[in-house]
Design a protein around this motif. Structure first.
Motif, mmCIF file in Angstrom:
data_model
loop_
_atom_site.group_PDB
_atom_site.id
_atom_site.type_symbol
_atom_site.label_atom_id
_atom_site.label_comp_id
_atom_site.label_asym_id
_atom_site.label_seq_id
_atom_site.Cartn_x
_atom_site.Cartn_y
_atom_site.Cartn_z
ATOM 1 N N ARG A 193 17.003 -19.477 -12.505
ATOM 2 C CA ARG A 193 15.995 -18.837 -13.512
ATOM 3 C C ARG A 193 17.091 -17.957 -14.564
ATOM 4 O O ARG A 193 16.298 -17.989 -15.400
ATOM 5 C CB ARG A 193 15.006 -17.907 -12.691
ATOM 6 C CG ARG A 193 14.369 -17.240 -13.834
ATOM 7 C CD ARG A 193 13.197 -16.564 -13.216
ATOM 8 N NE ARG A 193 12.141 -16.195 -14.098
ATOM 9 C CZ ARG A 193 11.242 -14.969 -13.600
ATOM 10 N NH1 ARG A 193 11.107 -14.576 -12.506
ATOM 11 N NH2 ARG A 193 10.746 -14.048 -14.270
ATOM 12 N N GLU A 197 16.952 -18.130 -18.699
ATOM 13 C CA GLU A 197 16.765 -17.198 -19.376
ATOM 14 C C GLU A 197 18.002 -16.390 -20.441
ATOM 15 O O GLU A 197 17.768 -16.851 -21.990
ATOM 16 C CB GLU A 197 16.103 -15.735 -18.822
ATOM 17 C CG GLU A 197 15.368 -16.338 -18.021
ATOM 18 C CD GLU A 197 13.743 -15.911 -18.679
ATOM 19 O OE1 GLU A 197 14.333 -15.063 -19.616
ATOM 20 O OE2 GLU A 197 12.956 -16.587 -17.972
ATOM 21 N N ALA A 280 13.538 -7.329 -22.837
ATOM 22 C CA ALA A 280 12.989 -7.636 -21.664
ATOM 23 C C ALA A 280 13.875 -8.991 -20.893
ATOM 24 O O ALA A 280 13.533 -9.444 -20.183
ATOM 25 C CB ALA A 280 12.269 -9.541 -22.749
ATOM 26 N N PRO A 283 15.419 -6.982 -16.729
ATOM 27 C CA PRO A 283 15.540 -7.927 -15.449
ATOM 28 C C PRO A 283 15.953 -8.703 -15.065
ATOM 29 O O PRO A 283 17.109 -8.993 -14.133
ATOM 30 C CB PRO A 283 13.943 -8.401 -15.059
ATOM 31 C CG PRO A 283 13.309 -7.461 -16.031
ATOM 32 C CD PRO A 283 13.975 -8.052 -17.202
ATOM 33 N N THR A 284 16.470 -9.842 -15.761
ATOM 34 C CA THR A 284 17.453 -10.763 -15.711
ATOM 35 C C THR A 284 18.927 -10.194 -15.154
ATOM 36 O O THR A 284 19.817 -10.348 -14.459
ATOM 37 C CB THR A 284 17.981 -12.217 -16.511
ATOM 38 O OG1 THR A 284 15.911 -12.695 -16.599
ATOM 39 C CG2 THR A 284 18.731 -13.358 -16.812
ATOM 40 N N ARG A 323 12.002 -9.980 -5.708
ATOM 41 C CA ARG A 323 11.109 -9.620 -5.999
ATOM 42 C C ARG A 323 11.002 -10.584 -7.738
ATOM 43 O O ARG A 323 10.197 -9.935 -9.046
ATOM 44 C CB ARG A 323 11.596 -8.936 -6.840
ATOM 45 C CG ARG A 323 10.781 -7.310 -7.725
ATOM 46 C CD ARG A 323 11.295 -5.713 -6.982
ATOM 47 N NE ARG A 323 10.736 -5.716 -5.936
ATOM 48 C CZ ARG A 323 10.502 -4.487 -5.370
ATOM 49 N NH1 ARG A 323 11.466 -3.663 -6.470
ATOM 50 N NH2 ARG A 323 10.565 -3.824 -3.748
ATOM 51 N N TYR A 324 12.331 -10.416 -8.450
ATOM 52 C CA TYR A 324 12.881 -11.136 -9.625
ATOM 53 C C TYR A 324 12.057 -12.620 -9.812
ATOM 54 O O TYR A 324 11.139 -12.621 -11.011
ATOM 55 C CB TYR A 324 14.103 -11.290 -9.782
ATOM 56 C CG TYR A 324 14.456 -12.265 -10.612
ATOM 57 C CD1 TYR A 324 14.306 -11.798 -12.699
ATOM 58 C CD2 TYR A 324 15.198 -13.245 -11.371
ATOM 59 C CE1 TYR A 324 14.841 -11.947 -13.299
ATOM 60 C CE2 TYR A 324 15.324 -14.215 -12.167
ATOM 61 C CZ TYR A 324 15.434 -13.358 -13.186
ATOM 62 O OH TYR A 324 15.091 -14.323 -14.241
ATOM 63 N N GLU A 326 8.862 -13.986 -7.888
ATOM 64 C CA GLU A 326 7.485 -13.727 -7.984
ATOM 65 C C GLU A 326 6.786 -12.793 -8.297
ATOM 66 O O GLU A 326 5.972 -13.230 -8.022
ATOM 67 C CB GLU A 326 7.091 -13.053 -5.901
ATOM 68 C CG GLU A 326 7.968 -14.501 -5.867
ATOM 69 C CD GLU A 326 8.029 -13.963 -4.300
ATOM 70 O OE1 GLU A 326 7.371 -13.499 -3.512
ATOM 71 O OE2 GLU A 326 8.485 -15.329 -3.203
ATOM 72 N N THR A 327 6.936 -11.535 -9.492
ATOM 73 C CA THR A 327 6.713 -10.349 -9.795
ATOM 74 C C THR A 327 7.025 -10.255 -11.239
ATOM 75 O O THR A 327 7.874 -10.313 -11.523
ATOM 76 C CB THR A 327 6.854 -8.989 -8.851
ATOM 77 O OG1 THR A 327 7.995 -8.020 -9.021
ATOM 78 C CG2 THR A 327 6.711 -9.565 -7.820
ATOM 79 N N ASN A 328 7.350 -9.224 -12.485
ATOM 80 C CA ASN A 328 7.039 -8.705 -13.370
ATOM 81 C C ASN A 328 7.898 -7.717 -13.059
ATOM 82 O O ASN A 328 8.078 -6.915 -13.843
ATOM 83 C CB ASN A 328 5.999 -8.562 -14.209
ATOM 84 C CG ASN A 328 5.250 -10.233 -14.685
ATOM 85 O OD1 ASN A 328 6.214 -10.540 -15.258
ATOM 86 N ND2 ASN A 328 4.188 -10.178 -14.617
ATOM 87 N N GLN A 329 7.825 -6.883 -12.132
ATOM 88 C CA GLN A 329 8.704 -5.703 -12.019
ATOM 89 C C GLN A 329 10.353 -5.897 -11.898
ATOM 90 O O GLN A 329 11.442 -6.737 -12.086
ATOM 91 C CB GLN A 329 8.688 -4.814 -10.029
ATOM 92 C CG GLN A 329 7.216 -5.000 -10.036
ATOM 93 C CD GLN A 329 6.957 -4.669 -9.023
ATOM 94 O OE1 GLN A 329 7.492 -4.969 -7.638
ATOM 95 N NE2 GLN A 329 6.009 -3.907 -8.128
ATOM 96 N N LEU A 330 10.845 -4.453 -12.270
ATOM 97 C CA LEU A 330 12.452 -5.025 -12.339
ATOM 98 C C LEU A 330 12.831 -5.091 -10.766
ATOM 99 O O LEU A 330 12.202 -4.333 -9.724
ATOM 100 C CB LEU A 330 12.883 -3.222 -12.886
ATOM 101 C CG LEU A 330 12.975 -3.079 -13.627
ATOM 102 C CD1 LEU A 330 13.033 -2.024 -13.705
ATOM 103 C CD2 LEU A 330 13.382 -3.930 -15.099
#
Length: 334
Positions: A193, A197, A280, A283-284, A323-324, A326-330
């Motif tokens: 992923r 990105e 944006a 997180p990536t 977390r990366y 499955e969620t939008n959280q850092l």
């Protein structure tokens, strides 16, 4: 590219090599050596004629001599605009990068720097210390974007392939100690992923260029109100906001990591703007760095730093990958 990391020399042997390097400098610089640390390189404290210096012996299979000379050129340019960074000391023949012949026919490189005074912040300090990190990083990026690199300038490349592929500079993340093979699929999914990105994000000059690539609190010194930056050994071409991810290397799972990220961004934005597209991608870039350091753990498992992180560090890496994905959280924190 080689993922070979090991330095087969013992501490005694590397110290003998350091004394060999000192023989190339004026007599006033031949003093007492103390080995401070061994990681990518061996770093010595030199005390001579009442002054302190830092001697860096490069490990094999990482930087070429031209790479190291290019690092020193950037340091010279940064000092010219008033940023306090290390300054190399020429040897008796004027060389700033020494070539040390080995008995097996190989060569090692050495650089002697003036010592930089200052106190090193730690993760126990107020999160606002990360504002200083962000602030000085923005100044480095401003310079990088405008600086005309000298002919022949070359540095290591930090992109998705060289950071987290099977042929990365620091080896394979699959080889990290205590990483359960059953969790490989989660990490591999995160890697894929991240690659998608970043391919879409691209390497435009506004977002990708010469960066420090390891500007953590351990490489920041505070002295009489001045912020000083050390250890440019990993500097190279990468995404500018990789420096944010690098700022919390190894401690992305710390309970206060999100505060550190927020403070870094606040300090950075006092000097330069972070675009919405870059924001944006934070997180990536954060999870890419964590996976990169997971590879580092595998290829540097016997270093003091790797051993200090404990047996659950890989489990935290897997948790942050989840977390990366499955969620939008850092992908930081607990």
């Amino acid at each position: 590219m080689s993922a070979e990391q090991s330095d087969t020399l013992t501490d005694a042997e590397i110290t003998l090599l350091a004394h060999q390097a000192l023989a190339s400098y004026p007599a006033a610089l031949r003093g007492e050596l103390k080995l401070l640390c061994r990681s990518e390189n061996a770093t010595f404290l030199l005390q001579a004629a009442g002054k302190r210096y830092a001697l860096r012996l490069h490990r094999p299979h990482y930087h070429s001599k031209a790479d190291i000379q290019s690092e020193l050129l950037w340091l010279d340019a940064l000092r010219d605009i008033g940023i306090m960074v290390p300054q190399a000391i020429p040897a008796s023949d004027g060389a700033t990068v020494l070539t040390l012949p080995m008995t097996n026919g190989a060569e090692r490189y050495a650089v002697l720097f003036h010592w930089i005074e200052g106190d090193m912040p730690t993760t126990d300090v107020d999160p606002k210390a990360f504002q200083q990190l962000g602030h000085i990083t923005a100044r480095l990026h401003q310079h990088s974007r405008s600086w005309q690199k000298p002919a022949g300038f070359q540095r290591i490349i930090w992109d998705h392939h060289t950071m987290v592929s099977d042929q990365s500079h620091w080896g394979r993340w699959q080889d990290a100690p205590n990483l359960n093979p059953a969790d490989h699929g989660i990490v591999a999914e995160a890697v894929a992923r991240v690659g998608q990105e970043l391919q879409g994000f691209g390497k435009g000059a506004d977002r990708y260029g010469l960066i420090h690539a390891d500007l953590r609190l351990t490489n920041l010194l505070l002295h009489k109100g001045e912020t000083r930056v050390i250890d440019f050994d990993d500097c190279g071409l990468g995404w500018y906001l990789h420096d944010l991810a690098a700022a919390i290397s190894f401690v992305e799972h710390h309970p206060r990591a999100a505060e550190w990220v927020d403070n870094w961004i606040l300090g950075y934005e006092k000097v330069a703007h972070i675009s919405d597209e870059e924001m944006a991608l934070v997180p990536t870039l954060l999870i890419q760095r964590r996976i990169q350091m997971t590879a580092w753990m595998g290829s540097h498992a016997e270093t003091e730093m790797a051993l200090s992180l404990g047996p659950r560090w890989a489990d935290h890496s897997v948790r942050l990958c989840r977390r990366y994905l499955e969620t939008n959280q850092l992908p930081v924190g607990v």
